[in-house]
Design an enzyme around this catalytic site. Structure first.
Site, mmCIF file in Angstrom:
data_model
loop_
_atom_site.group_PDB
_atom_site.id
_atom_site.type_symbol
_atom_site.label_atom_id
_atom_site.label_comp_id
_atom_site.label_asym_id
_atom_site.label_seq_id
_atom_site.Cartn_x
_atom_site.Cartn_y
_atom_site.Cartn_z
ATOM 1 N N SER A 211 93.622 103.304 -29.928
ATOM 2 C CA SER A 211 92.389 103.735 -30.249
ATOM 3 C C SER A 211 91.258 102.816 -30.171
ATOM 4 C CB SER A 211 92.432 104.548 -32.004
ATOM 5 O OG SER A 211 91.516 105.479 -32.200
ATOM 6 N N ASP A 467 96.453 114.371 -27.480
ATOM 7 C CA ASP A 467 95.847 113.582 -28.129
ATOM 8 C C ASP A 467 94.323 114.424 -28.454
ATOM 9 O OD1 ASP A 467 93.648 111.793 -29.227
ATOM 10 O OD2 ASP A 467 94.259 110.001 -28.166
ATOM 11 N N HIS A 506 97.088 111.678 -31.526
ATOM 12 C CA HIS A 506 96.278 110.365 -31.417
ATOM 13 C C HIS A 506 97.216 109.353 -31.814
ATOM 14 C CE1 HIS A 506 92.913 107.910 -30.623
ATOM 15 N NE2 HIS A 506 92.945 107.644 -31.940
#
Length: 595
Positions: A211, A467, A506
């Site tokens: 991320s 995601d 994610h």
């Protein structure tokens, strides 16, 4: 195997200047410090509090403590004895009157336990606190327990000292810190501490993050190519403006079909769950799996032949094979079908939006100005997929409301307007209000990583196909464009890999093989030239037996195919093989059907 010294690790940057082969004496390191660490690592650790002549000034050590063996990490793993140093770099008061500075932590195993390597642990979200530098690296976590020296940082601000997390976006220097300066300053400081404590710097250095940590890894490959030998960049939010717009676009589609009046929490955030409750989410998942799961040769709850699925699956016209009923209702909404409005919202979330003004197109290289949609996948409507970020629950607002939507008024609308409601952003008339120049875009979107790869640097990307935050199509687009600038995918495989993970949300989660270690194969690739393919991953959240499975992670554009006998073990990675789909196209076609 003892890692060999690499030339890039002999560079020490001081106040923006690079000194080749700089000695620690020049930096004012205490004489005989390494000998003290070997004989009495605890006393040597405490002495680090008195260091001066840091490579970035001002630097203040706020704590130096020696933790005995048995201290437990955040995930419950006992840690070896190690030195823990906390501090702050560039402490200051911002233009908004709030305190700022690059908070950091470095943890160093004893000289007897150190493997000679350094790992930087990437951040997450908008950061705002210093996570324990124990070494988050997938199933290798904590890396500290495996002999790694580890560093972490807070992105240049502490949320506990600000009125709300997005406040730092209103301070220009804090934005620079979050974009690149905090990880730059912390890397230099951590390597300095490492060299002082051990008497020699790390022989090899690695970055691992997902991320925000994935974006930071890309920042390092593009702007600080001498700092690291290998980088793992997962689910990267590398074009943060475009991703914020994708998140806003997706939430708007659900907001627009939420029955009125919309319930709101005390902070004003909306409850959108009534637009697409769990039973309807599960109905959509049933449809896409029924349509696409078997296209890869076996029915195992995972869509491995995604190009074929994209050609086959159309939510508005799909007919269930068991009930012969359409997914989209032909009349009033019932429990066995989705309304036309729901189908259109899903299709809009999938397709994204092409806009006339750039979304983050201020990078060193031209970047696509498409607000990417979200790829159909087996986990698209799983709880860790679209619902977590665009729909929410009966009592919680969508996750994107605090992320992309929360950031839009502070950094992507210019001038900033904290009172602006992101749900009212108009993708036609409001485009001229977008930020046209931000280091949060320009420092992570360049396709030029040659200065990192030419000396031997290796980089591994990975991204969950389900995601709901940064769209996977953005990462695919970056990787294929980068590869095209380097002779194509085959040439790019000499220094890079991209692993796309079916059903994964994610960075982790979902009915997916979301448990893996990419750092160990990266080390073997950098230090021994060992090809990292394939990488076996495991997962424990599959919704059908076997609920615990292992499968290979395949390098893009390859996908897993079942090669076992009929009725064989779906949970064994040995029954799968990575193969390239025959109709794969780069940058336009099955994978990127928005063109």
């Amino acid at each position: 195997m003892t890692p060999q010294r690499h030339p890039r690790q002999r560079r020490i940057t001081i106040s923006g200047r690079i000194l080749i082969g700089a000695s620690m004496a020049a930096l004012g390191s205490p004489a005989g410090f390494a000998a003290t660490a070997s004989s009495d690592p605890g006393a040597a650790c405490l002495s680090l509090a008195n260091l001066t002549n840091f490579p970035v000034t001002p630097t203040q050590i706020t704590s130096a403590q020696f933790n005995p063996a048995g201290t437990v990490s955040a995930n419950g793993v006992p840690l070896p004895a190690h030195c823990q140093i906390d501090g702050i770099i560039n402490k200051r008061t911002g233009v908004d009157g709030y305190p700022y500075g690059d908070g950091f932590e470095v943890r160093l195993p004893t000289p007897a336990d150190w493997n000679g390597r350094f790992m930087f642990q990437g951040g997450g979200g908008t950061e705002g606190s210093v996570p324990p530098a124990s070494g988050t690296a997938g199933t290798l976590s904590p890396a500290l327990a495996h002999g790694w020296a580890v560093a972490s940082q807070d992105g240049g601000h502490e949320n506990s000292q600000l009125p709300f997390p997005n406040q730092f976006f209103l301070d220009p220097q804090a934005v620079n810190d979050y974009a690149y300066r905090s990880i730059d300053a912390t890397t230099q400081t951590a390597k300095y501490l490492t060299k002082v404590y051990y008497g020699d710097g790390p022989r090899r250095s690695y970055w691992v993050g997902c991320s925000t940590g994935g974006r930071q890894g890309m920042v390092m490959s593009q702007n600080f190519p001498d700092y690291f030998d290998g980088i793992v960049a997962g689910d990267p939010v590398y074009d943060l403006e475009a991703i914020s717009l994708s998140e806003d676009w997706g939430v708007q589609q659900i907001y627009d079909i939420t029955p009125q009046p919309i319930q709101r929490l005390a902070d004003g955030s909306p409850i959108l769950y009534p637009a697409f409750p769990l039973s309807d989410q599960q109905l959509f998942t049933k449809a896409i799996l029924q349509a696409c799961d078997g296209l890869d040769g076996t029915v195992d709850g995972v869509i491995d032949n995604l190009p074929a699925c994209l050609r086959r699956f159309d939510p508005s016209s799909y007919v269930f094979s068991d009930t012969h009923q359409r997914l989209q209702c032909t009349g009033p909404k019932t429990d066995s079908c989705l309304s036309k409005a729901q189908i259109e919202a899903v299709e809009d979330i999938n397709e994204g939006q092409t806009i006339k003004a750039p979304a983050g197109a201020v990078a060193y290289d031209p970047v696509d100005n498409t607000v990417f949609g979200y790829q159909y996948d087996g986990g698209f409507m799983a709880p860790t997929g679209i619902p977590s970020r665009k729909i929410g629950t009966p009592t919680t607002t969508p996750g994107d409301y605090a992320l992309g939507l929360g950031q839009l008024p502070y950094i992507w609308i210019q001038p900033p307007d904290p009172s602006f409601d992101s749900l009212t952003f108009n993708f036609n008339s409001d485009l001229d209000r977008l930020n046209k120049n931000s280091v949060l875009v320009t420092y992570s979107t360049s396709l030029d990583i040659n200065k990192f790869t030419r000396p031997g640097g290796k980089i591994i990307w990975y991204h969950g196909l389900s995601d709901p935050g940064p769209p996977v199509l953005g990462t695919i687009r970056y990787y294929t464009q980068m590869a095209q600038q380097n002779g194509g995918l085959k040439s790019a495989r000499k220094f890079s890999r991209l692993y796309l993970i079916p059903n994964m949300g994610h960075c982790s989660g979902g009915p997916a093989t979301d448990q893996f270690d990419l750092l160990s194969p990266l080390v073997a690739w950098v230090e021994q030239g060992a090809d990292p393919d394939p990488i076996v991953a495991s997962g424990t959240n599959f919704t059908s037996p076997p609920t615990t499975r292992s499968r290979p992670l395949c390098p893009y554009p390859e996908e897993a195919r079942y090669i076992g006998s009929p009725g064989g073990d779906l949970g064994s990675a040995s029954n799968y093989k990575c193969l390239e789909p025959p109709h794969h196209q780069i940058g336009g076609g099955e994978w990127d059907h928005q063109q």
